[in-house]
Design an enzyme around this catalytic site. Structure first.
Site, PDB file in Angstrom:
ATOM      1  N   LYS A  30       0.849  -1.199   0.000  1.00 34.71           N
ATOM      2  CA  LYS A  30       0.000   0.000   0.000  1.00 34.71           C
ATOM      3  C   LYS A  30       0.880   1.242   0.000  1.00 34.71           C
ATOM      4  O   LYS A  30       1.495   1.589   1.006  1.00 34.71           O
ATOM      5  CB  LYS A  30      -0.922   0.050   1.229  1.00 34.71           C
ATOM      6  CG  LYS A  30      -1.991   1.145   1.047  1.00 34.71           C
ATOM      7  CD  LYS A  30      -2.648   1.570   2.326  1.00 34.71           C
ATOM      8  CE  LYS A  30      -1.873   2.616   3.081  1.00 34.71           C
ATOM      9  NZ  LYS A  30      -1.677   3.902   2.359  1.00 34.71           N
ATOM     10  N   THR A  34       6.392   7.726  13.675  1.00 31.32           N
ATOM     11  CA  THR A  34       6.544   6.916  14.874  1.00 31.32           C
ATOM     12  C   THR A  34       5.171   6.596  15.478  1.00 31.32           C
ATOM     13  O   THR A  34       4.933   5.483  15.962  1.00 31.32           O
ATOM     14  CB  THR A  34       7.445   7.659  15.889  1.00 31.32           C
ATOM     15  OG1 THR A  34       8.744   7.777  15.300  1.00 31.32           O
ATOM     16  CG2 THR A  34       7.572   6.914  17.205  1.00 31.32           C
ATOM     17  N   VAL A  83       2.218   6.118  13.948  1.00 29.16           N
ATOM     18  CA  VAL A  83       1.568   4.994  13.255  1.00 29.16           C
ATOM     19  C   VAL A  83       2.390   3.713  13.451  1.00 29.16           C
ATOM     20  O   VAL A  83       1.827   2.631  13.624  1.00 29.16           O
ATOM     21  CB  VAL A  83       1.343   5.315  11.760  1.00 29.16           C
ATOM     22  CG1 VAL A  83       0.833   4.100  11.006  1.00 29.16           C
ATOM     23  CG2 VAL A  83       0.365   6.471  11.613  1.00 29.16           C
ATOM     24  N   GLU A 101      10.457   1.398  10.270  1.00 28.99           N
ATOM     25  CA  GLU A 101      11.482   2.436  10.048  1.00 28.99           C
ATOM     26  C   GLU A 101      10.774   3.769  10.237  1.00 28.99           C
ATOM     27  O   GLU A 101       9.902   4.121   9.457  1.00 28.99           O
ATOM     28  CB  GLU A 101      12.073   2.271   8.648  1.00 28.99           C
ATOM     29  CG  GLU A 101      13.418   2.947   8.509  1.00 28.99           C
ATOM     30  CD  GLU A 101      13.306   4.311   7.893  1.00 28.99           C
ATOM     31  OE1 GLU A 101      13.191   5.297   8.665  1.00 28.99           O
ATOM     32  OE2 GLU A 101      13.316   4.405   6.653  1.00 28.99           O
ATOM     33  N   CYS A 145      13.745  10.896   6.445  1.00 25.08           N
ATOM     34  CA  CYS A 145      13.712  10.424   7.829  1.00 25.08           C
ATOM     35  C   CYS A 145      15.047  10.648   8.534  1.00 25.08           C
ATOM     36  O   CYS A 145      15.070  10.868   9.737  1.00 25.08           O
ATOM     37  CB  CYS A 145      13.279   8.972   7.885  1.00 25.08           C
ATOM     38  SG  CYS A 145      14.182   7.941   6.734  1.00 25.08           S
ATOM     39  N   GLU A 158      10.286  15.879  15.330  1.00 24.76           N
ATOM     40  CA  GLU A 158      10.613  15.773  13.909  1.00 24.76           C
ATOM     41  C   GLU A 158       9.766  16.779  13.125  1.00 24.76           C
ATOM     42  O   GLU A 158       8.539  16.760  13.212  1.00 24.76           O
ATOM     43  CB  GLU A 158      10.329  14.355  13.406  1.00 24.76           C
ATOM     44  CG  GLU A 158      10.701  14.185  11.949  1.00 24.76           C
ATOM     45  CD  GLU A 158      10.513  12.752  11.447  1.00 24.76           C
ATOM     46  OE1 GLU A 158       9.416  12.198  11.625  1.00 24.76           O
ATOM     47  OE2 GLU A 158      11.469  12.207  10.866  1.00 24.76           O
TER      48      GLU A 158
END
Ligand code: NAI
Ligand code: MG
Length: 502
Positions: free
Chosen positions: A200, A255, A257, A275, A309, A406
């Site tokens: 997905k 992070t 989810v 990740e 990221c 972030e």
């Protein structure tokens, strides 16, 4: 720039792909709409224009896709293929992608906003490299033959070995920052190991995955081995990662989810690789040439408009050269040409979406409110599209939100340091641990620092350099498990111990 006026910049294949207004998704070797008939709009972030629509998958579509992947895993041609046959299919797919590299780059640019030239070199180039690297592992999967003792059965003899077996049906859920590359980072090891897949892509960037689906069919993968469903996280992602027939989830994204996925996975004992986010430090020691350090630091944060990221979002410079380095980074930021990704001169493109633009701008505002000084950028652009100028902030301290959270945009915070012992602690003062870079030619200082940094990758005199052979992933809240390298392949394999009394 409106699509109509950009058409002359696009290859004929890209135009042909975009002219198919009614994209379908790939389930069990067939192109199908969502069971509900619902669709989602695909937006070009450089113009805010709708460039396509794709099916909005939900529970029923997830069910069909997972069942197709399960059937393809258990029966049909796929489980009978030899490793060398899987390798051949993957190499064929890599060649097909290479043949369409320019089209992929243009699609990625229109869908995500990134530079087509960078997409060609980095996103598409890496996708091809990773497929070829992972194809090689298919023929090198091996267990051990172990001499066992079993002392409580004196006189008995055994032959004992381990087999590595494909983990099963893999759900791949990926983000929008490197759509094709993320898909292949996970498809590569999954297919090499002999798994089947439901992929997905992110709802913001589904197009390159659909194009990849066409090439997967052309390469000759049996139906159901790779299923591609388009849809959002709530209606398609959530039922997919919770499905009891999924054996492994491989996720890249936030992070928040990632934690939801981890919790859900444990209920079914689904294996998972996560990740997640980062807040990676860039550490410049006092021996470093300030110009080199500034160019490196700018690249570390502004590449892909900061939507990376492992972006180097916290700059720590030794106080001796702090002013010089920060002034140079600010100058680079001020001079970066901004524009849509089909313009080869453009270095800063739009962010992915209006919510992401608002989010990044609200971080900049919070930094100013909490006392930081704006050295460069800080404003939205008046171009149509989701543009924000590359931004540098100083006078920051570790308690500010811009230093802790972030941001995922082109926003750099810069702070001086004095003591080498302080710097390791400051670099680690974050819940994340994805990457870090150290800029210095002082071997002894660099090698003393490396073991102290709690991050999955430490770069020295470079940042965000990735290779198919080097594992990539996070310490702490940046995730669990690794993409790339042999470590990644291992995570798509189970170990079966066989003990035979002889
Ligand atoms: P997200 O984590 O919501 O989206 C990533 C993928 O997960 C998408 O395919 C999405 O559809 C799917 N998803 C969302 N909710 C889900 C659920 N409950 N179950 C299963 N799948 C689900 O990230 P989003 O909202 O696009 O970005 C928010 C922030 O996340 C960014 O600002 C950034 O800080 C971070 N992020 C980190 C990335 C990375 O590379 N580590 C990539 C993208 C975002
Ligand atoms: Mg898009």
């Amino acid at each position: 720039m409106e699509l109509a006026s950009a058409r002359h910049l696009l290859s004929a294949q890209t135009t042909e792909f975009l002219d198919r207004t009614h994209h379908q998704m790939l389930i069990d070797g067939a192109w199908v709409p969502a069971a509900s008939g619902a669709r989602i709009e695909v937006i070009n972030p450089a113009s805010e224009e709708v460039i396509a629509t794709v099916p909005a998958a939900a529970t029923q579509d997830v069910e069909h896709a997972v069942q197709a992947a399960r059937r393809a895993f258990e029966s049909g041609p796929w489980p009978k293929l030899k490793p060398v046959d899987r390798q051949r299919l993957m190499l064929k797919l890599a060649d097909l992608i290479e043949g369409q590299a320019q089209t992929f780059a243009e699609i990625e640019s229109l869908d995500n906003g990134k530079s087509a030239a960078i997409a060609l070199a980095v996103d598409v180039g890496q996708a091809i490299d990773v497929l070829r690297y992972m194809a090689g592992w298919a023929t090198k999967i091996e267990g051990t033959c172990t001499q066992v003792s079993v002392p409580y059965m004196p006189g008995a003899e055994f032959l004992s070995y381990t087999r590595r077996e494909a983990v099963g049906v893999v759900a791949i859920v990926i983000p929008w920052n490197f759509p094709l590359m993320m898909a292949v980072w996970k498809l590569g090891p999954a297919l090499s190991a002999g798994c089947t897949v439901v992929l997905k892509p992110a709802e913001q960037t589904p197009l390159s995955a659909l194009m990849l689906g066409e090439l997967i069919q052309q390469a000759g993968f049996p139906p159901g081995v790779v299923n591609i469903i388009t849809g959002d996280g709530r209606h398609a992602g959530a039922p997919l990662v919770r499905h009891p027939s999924v054996n492994k989830v491989s996720f890249t994204g936030s992070t928040e989810v990632g934690k939801l996925i981890g919790h859900a996975a444990v209920d079914n004992m689904t294996r998972f690789t996560l990740e997640l986010g980062g807040k990676s430090p860039v550490i410049v020691l006092d021996d470093c040439d300030p110009t080199t350090a500034a160019a490196g630091a700018a690249q570390a944060i502004f590449f892909n408009h900061g939507q990376v990221c492992c972006a180097g979002s916290r700059l720590y410079v030794h106080k001796k050269i702090f002013d010089r380095v920060v002034a140079d980074v600010a100058l680079i930021a001020e001079q970066m040409p901004m524009g849509h990704g089909l313009d080869p001169a453009s270095q800063i493109g739009p962010l992915i979406s209006r919510p992401q633009l608002d989010r990044v701008c609200s971080y900049i505002e919070s930094g100013i409110e909490q006392g930081a000084t704006l050295i460069a950028g800080g404003q939205r652009s008046d171009l149509p599209g989701y543009y924000v100028r590359p931004t540098v902030m100083a006078n920051v301290n570790p308690s500010m939100r811009i230093m802790k959270e972030e941001i995922f945009g082109p926003v750099l915070t810069a702070m001086p340091f004095d003591d080498l012992d302080d710097i390791a602690a400051w670099a680690n003062d974050t819940p994340y641990g994805l990457g870090a870079s150290i800029w210095s030619n002082n071997l002894s200082k660099v090698n003393r620092l490396i073991p102290k940094i709690k991050a999955g990758t430490v770069w020295v005199n470079c940042h965000s350099v990735l290779d198919p052979a080097m594992p990539f992933g996070g310490y702490k809240q940046s995730g669990i498990g690794r993409d790339l390298g042999k470590a990644s392949l291992e995570s798509y394999l189970e170990t079966k111990s066989v003990i035979i009394a002889v």
